[in-house]
Enzyme design. Structure first.
Site, mmCIF file in Angstrom:
data_model
loop_
_atom_site.group_PDB
_atom_site.id
_atom_site.type_symbol
_atom_site.label_atom_id
_atom_site.label_comp_id
_atom_site.label_asym_id
_atom_site.label_seq_id
_atom_site.Cartn_x
_atom_site.Cartn_y
_atom_site.Cartn_z
ATOM 1 N N GLU A 1 35.971 34.059 40.887
ATOM 2 C CA GLU A 1 35.350 33.811 42.177
ATOM 3 C C GLU A 1 36.466 33.876 43.230
ATOM 4 O OE1 GLU A 1 33.312 30.063 42.606
ATOM 5 O OE2 GLU A 1 32.796 30.508 44.695
ATOM 6 N N ARG A 45 39.451 26.013 28.011
ATOM 7 C CA ARG A 45 40.305 26.288 29.166
ATOM 8 C C ARG A 45 41.735 25.890 28.858
ATOM 9 N NH1 ARG A 45 36.889 26.135 33.582
ATOM 10 N NH2 ARG A 45 38.550 26.125 35.103
ATOM 11 N N LYS A 102 40.727 24.868 41.325
ATOM 12 C CA LYS A 102 40.953 25.496 42.623
ATOM 13 C C LYS A 102 40.677 24.517 43.759
ATOM 14 C CE LYS A 102 38.994 29.459 41.292
ATOM 15 N NZ LYS A 102 38.270 30.713 41.428
HETATM 16 P P1 ATP Z 1 38.371 26.468 38.860
HETATM 17 O O1 ATP Z 1 37.725 25.342 38.144
HETATM 18 O O2 ATP Z 1 39.860 26.420 38.861
HETATM 19 O O3 ATP Z 1 37.815 26.704 40.224
HETATM 20 P P2 ATP Z 1 36.767 28.579 37.832
HETATM 21 O O4 ATP Z 1 36.409 28.653 36.406
HETATM 22 O O5 ATP Z 1 35.692 28.171 38.771
HETATM 23 O O6 ATP Z 1 38.070 27.743 37.969
HETATM 24 P P3 ATP Z 1 36.727 31.353 38.304
HETATM 25 O O7 ATP Z 1 37.332 32.108 39.423
HETATM 26 O O8 ATP Z 1 35.264 31.272 38.231
HETATM 27 O O9 ATP Z 1 37.360 29.926 38.354
HETATM 28 O O10 ATP Z 1 37.321 31.868 36.928
HETATM 29 C C1 ATP Z 1 37.357 33.212 36.528
HETATM 30 C C2 ATP Z 1 37.511 33.269 35.038
HETATM 31 O O11 ATP Z 1 38.694 32.608 34.628
HETATM 32 C C3 ATP Z 1 36.358 32.586 34.343
HETATM 33 O O12 ATP Z 1 35.944 33.367 33.257
HETATM 34 C C4 ATP Z 1 36.919 31.285 33.912
HETATM 35 O O13 ATP Z 1 36.282 30.806 32.786
HETATM 36 C C5 ATP Z 1 38.393 31.626 33.667
HETATM 37 N N1 ATP Z 1 39.226 30.444 33.852
HETATM 38 C C6 ATP Z 1 39.309 29.662 34.947
HETATM 39 N N2 ATP Z 1 40.136 28.627 34.738
HETATM 40 C C7 ATP Z 1 40.601 28.759 33.474
HETATM 41 C C8 ATP Z 1 41.492 28.001 32.659
HETATM 42 N N3 ATP Z 1 42.089 26.900 33.104
HETATM 43 N N4 ATP Z 1 41.738 28.443 31.409
HETATM 44 C C9 ATP Z 1 41.160 29.564 30.954
HETATM 45 N N5 ATP Z 1 40.313 30.319 31.659
HETATM 46 C C10 ATP Z 1 40.026 29.933 32.911
HETATM 47 MG MG MG Z 2 33.808 29.472 38.825
#
Ligand code: ATP
Ligand code: MG
Length: 558
Positions: free
Chosen positions: A36, A262, A272
């Protein structure tokens, strides 16, 4: 990327893929990385990137980069651009570059299909009512009074929602699944909401109707022919909805969602929302502040793509929740830079030293190898002059036991040069040492001193020929392994010494032309790289990592 580097340990996801291929389920593996664009990518994303792009590489398939941009008010183009840059820098190429918003029209048509099949309805409940009717983990939900609206009325209202007739929050489109489902996600989830007045970074003001992530994601995957949709564990409970959506609209295929745990890393934060706070409230200097766990921050700090990829390989992929020690990440960059960083000498806390028996005008050009083990890295000239700088920490008036540096009336070897003997320490009026007076033994260049042992070696630079630089010593951003955990406020756990700036460091002259991004080992100090703030007139270096893990055990350097 070299062949050897793409070696990968198998994991449960690869085992699923191997099985699918053996059974002839797919001809070609397709994955995607779906960030995102509401922040910069962090080291957790790197795990997902290495997994998705790595699988595509190893199985000779392909991986798409798809922006999940269904939440336009938090997203922007700066984030889109930074994400593209970071994925490229990590060493990967995407096949297709997509935005979920590319599919808004198709998503809308699929929603009409659901309505026509009696599988979706326009609901007039407020957000609060929806929440209230949803039930809990132990109690079933109650059906919305609008659930059995006739198909024609649903279709008419949905079209008018699109054309902008209704206010934000006044109506939603909901999937008609099961209010009694033990899985809360299946209790008639909202799949469309109205949002007026947002300027979407891709679609502008074209839409006032936005699809929800849980509806958008499976359809986007299917439209791109994704075979394995790999995501993090928090989506496990959403999988039945993912499958329900794909089973109820006429998409070309049904990708398989697979969840993994994660990455959590000690002494930093990964969400984020929290990283945004650090940036917005000025606790760091931006998303690429070298203390941030972002890919842009790590790059600026001097991390290499190789080290980050290696880290992602070492941590592996499982379904078990765990928190990785910061030292595992630091070990990866140490290992990488140990083999590839040219050695240089830099004095961070300069103390002047005069070699009294060395003539004033003389300059000795001494050849020093750039790497102790790798001759291919060549050598450079270091200049020995009468006046040099050594580090304050390398001198003691009285030598403690086993001391291997310079002491008054003691001897030490200057790295790449001769053995010197110190006979006087000159002090200022406050008693602080400002200069050392020494002599050198001309017979000790590349040779052992006669009749005595000199164990210590220290680094130094010519005082006349040194290049002055600013050096930024970075340390961990937080003092606690789990910042902001329990009752503590996130910002209370910040490390007040996470950045120390030294403005008058003395570097050996060969560093004069160093360019932003270049990395070196400053012998006995650590690994450093040239910051993007650096100019030829004013060099700025960042400390990437110390030579040893100073957090594991505080011990004196040798
Ligand atoms: P955040 O909670 O930091 O906002 P998010 O999952 O909402 O993270 P996205 O931009 O949606 O962030 O993530 C893109 C991809 O990266 C998704 O497939 C997500 O599952 C993966 N991802 C995000 N954070 C992690 C993490 N800490 N470890 C492994 N994969 C991750
Ligand atoms: Mg997300």
């Amino acid at each position: 990327m070299s062949e050897t580097e793409t070696r990968v340990l198998t994991n449960f996801i690869r085992q699923i893929i191997d099985k699918d291929l053996a059974e002839g389920k797919h001809a070609r593996i397709m994955t995607r990385f779906p960030p995102e664009p509401n922040g910069y990518l962090h080291i957790g994303h790197a795990k997902s990137i290495v997994l998705n792009f790595g699988i595509a590489l190893d199985y000779k398939g392909a991986c798409n980069l798809r922006f999940d941009d269904t939440n336009p008010h938090k997203e922007n183009v700066e984030f889109v651009e930074s994400i593209k840059q970071d994925v490229t820098w990590m060493g990967y190429e995407w096949k297709g570059l997509y935005f979920a918003s590319d599919y808004f029209e198709q998503l809308y048509q699929f929603a009409e299909e659901l309505i026509l099949k009696g599988k979706a309805f326009v609901c007039d409940q407020t957000a609060e009512e929806i929440r209230d009717y949803r039930g809990t983990l132990t109690e079933p939900g109650r059906e919305s009074p609008w659930r059995n609206r006739p198909v024609d009325e649903n279709l008419d209202l949905f079209r008018r929602m699109r054309s902008g007739e209704f206010a934000d929050g006044s109506r939603t489109l909901r999937a008609k699944i099961d209010m009694a489902s033990p899985n809360v996600n299946m209790r008639d989830p909202v799949i469309y909401r109205i949002r007026h007045g947002v300027l979407h970074h891709q679609t502008g003001t074209e839409w006032c109707l936005y699809p929800m992530y849980d509806y958008t994601h499976p359809i986007s995957d299917a439209l791109e022919g994704i075979t394995h949709s790999i995501c993090t564990l928090e989506f496990e409970d959403h999988r039945p909805l993912y499958d329900w959506v794909l089973d109820n609209v006429s998409v070309p295929c049904h990708p398989q969602q697979i969840e993994f745990s994660r990455l959590n890393l000690q002494y930093t934060v990964m969400s984020k929302r929290r990283l945004t706070r650090l940036v917005d409230e000025g606790f760091v200097e931006g998303w690429d502040d070298p203390r941030m766990p972002t890919i842009a921050g790590l790059r600026r700090r001097g991390y290499t793509p190789e080290a980050i990829r290696e880290f992602c390989q070492r941590i592996g992929v499982t379904k078990a929740d765990n928190t990785v020690e910061m030292s595992s990440l630091e070990d990866c960059i140490r290992d990488d830079l140990n083999t590839r960083a040219p050695r240089r000498m830099a004095v961070l806390h300069p103390l002047k030293l005069v070699i009294e028996n060395f003539p004033e005008e003389r300059v000795d050009e001494l050849v020093a190898p750039s790497h102790p083990k790798d001759e291919s890295m060549g050598s450079r000239l270091v200049l020995l002059t009468r006046e040099i700088y050594i580090d304050r920490d390398d001198f003691r008036e009285e030598a403690p036991r086993k001391y291997k540096r310079l002491a008054l009336n003691g001897e030490v070897r200057l790295r790449n040069a001769h053995v010197i003997h110190c006979h006087e320490a000159i002090k200022d009026s406050r008693g602080e040492i400002i200069e050392l007076r020494c002599t050198y033994d001309s017979a000790t260049l590349g040779a052992k001193p006669e009749g005595r042992k000199v164990a210590g070696v220290i680094h130094w630079v010519s005082a006349e020929r040194a290049v002055v630089a600013e050096v930024r010593l970075y340390d961990r951003l937080f003092l606690q392994p789990a910042p902001g955990a329990g009752a503590s406020e996130l910002t209370d756990d910040l490390n007040p010494d996470s950045l120390r700036t030294l403005t008058h460091c003395m570097l050996e002259p060969s560093l004069a032309g160093a360019k932003p991004g270049e990395g070196f080992q400053f012998e006995r100090e650590g690994y450093f790289c040239v910051d993007r703030d650096s100019t030829p007139e004013r060099l700025v270096f960042n400390r990437t990592v110390t030579l040893r893990d100073t957090w594991a055990k505080i011990e004196p350097r040798d």
